[in-house]
Design a protein around this motif. Sequence first.
Motif, mmCIF file in Angstrom:
data_model
loop_
_atom_site.group_PDB
_atom_site.id
_atom_site.type_symbol
_atom_site.label_atom_id
_atom_site.label_comp_id
_atom_site.label_asym_id
_atom_site.label_seq_id
_atom_site.Cartn_x
_atom_site.Cartn_y
_atom_site.Cartn_z
ATOM 1 N N UNK A 248 -10.473 49.880 85.962
ATOM 2 C CA UNK A 248 -10.448 49.474 84.559
ATOM 3 C C UNK A 248 -10.023 50.622 83.658
ATOM 4 N N UNK A 249 -10.530 51.832 83.963
ATOM 5 C CA UNK A 249 -10.161 53.008 83.182
ATOM 6 C C UNK A 249 -8.675 53.305 83.292
ATOM 7 N N UNK A 250 -8.147 53.211 84.508
ATOM 8 C CA UNK A 250 -6.717 53.469 84.710
ATOM 9 C C UNK A 250 -5.870 52.433 83.983
ATOM 10 N N UNK A 251 -6.288 51.162 84.059
ATOM 11 C CA UNK A 251 -5.526 50.101 83.391
ATOM 12 C C UNK A 251 -5.539 50.278 81.877
ATOM 13 N N UNK A 252 -6.682 50.681 81.333
ATOM 14 C CA UNK A 252 -6.749 50.951 79.898
ATOM 15 C C UNK A 252 -5.849 52.124 79.534
ATOM 16 N N UNK A 253 -5.856 53.143 80.400
ATOM 17 C CA UNK A 253 -5.048 54.348 80.133
ATOM 18 C C UNK A 253 -3.568 54.020 80.040
ATOM 19 N N UNK A 254 -3.127 53.071 80.872
ATOM 20 C CA UNK A 254 -1.706 52.720 80.909
ATOM 21 C C UNK A 254 -1.393 51.445 80.119
ATOM 22 N N UNK A 255 -2.377 50.965 79.334
ATOM 23 C CA UNK A 255 -2.122 49.815 78.472
ATOM 24 C C UNK A 255 -1.897 48.530 79.197
ATOM 25 N N UNK A 256 -2.479 48.409 80.411
ATOM 26 C CA UNK A 256 -2.271 47.208 81.212
ATOM 27 C C UNK A 256 -3.259 46.107 80.851
ATOM 28 N N UNK A 257 -4.353 46.472 80.144
ATOM 29 C CA UNK A 257 -5.304 45.491 79.618
ATOM 30 C C UNK A 257 -5.675 45.891 78.220
#
Length: 260
Positions: A248-257
């Motif tokens: 979740x942290x990685x997805x937030x970092x890359x704007x995926x969620x």
Amino acid sequence: MNMRKIIERILFYLILLLIWEVIYKLNVEYFGIWKVYSFPSPIDVYKTLVSLVSDSTLGIAVLVSLKRVIMGYGISIAIGLILGLFIVKFKYIDENLTPLILGVQTLPSICWLPFAILWYGLNESSIIFVIVIGSVFSIAISVESSIKNINPIYIRAARTLGAKGWKIYSDVILPASLPGIVSGLKQGWSFAWRALMAGEMLSTTTGLGQILMMGRDLADISQVMAVMLVIIVLGLIVEKFIFGKVEKSVRHRWGMVSEN
């Protein structure tokens, strides 16, 4: 998770337990289609769990198994990351080693047990070896595929801005490939658990695999099912509180969620 979703999930699992009990009653007690030692009831599994917990057998086994899988998985991550980077960096290694790794990855972990026993004996080292060999190749493959699937425009932009050598890897390639690498690490964790069970089931040392084997040898299907449920719960806990949060942290970092 709001209260409504919690209640819905609890009801869902209660319904599953009810279906399980009905299947047991019909096929074992009423019609006698299955033998009592071939299919357990949820009540018997619960009693077995209580028994294993009360005499600390389950707690000790869980701690020992977690220690082994964490050690083996940690080694697998280190080797897998390095191997994956080498495959991407050197075309010769990629062309010749990647097909071999893909072939070896298809081998079940239990195939490595004879080598582990002959090289290390029936001890901790043999189990760790099986865990490492069972998960390292999946991690290496995930690193390799994640890096290769990066949008080339990121690398071209970095080079245009003056990035060279390791800076491209550390500042662009590795961060951009993190979502894929995290997914590969999750897969590697599942392979590590499978390899752990294979190693422990043929060892006389304490662990969840050894309890599983005892249940099989004693024709105690309730104990087998109890250990299986414990393994499932451990997997869900790791997924929820470790891999889930990292992903979740990685997805937030890359704007995926979205942040909401």
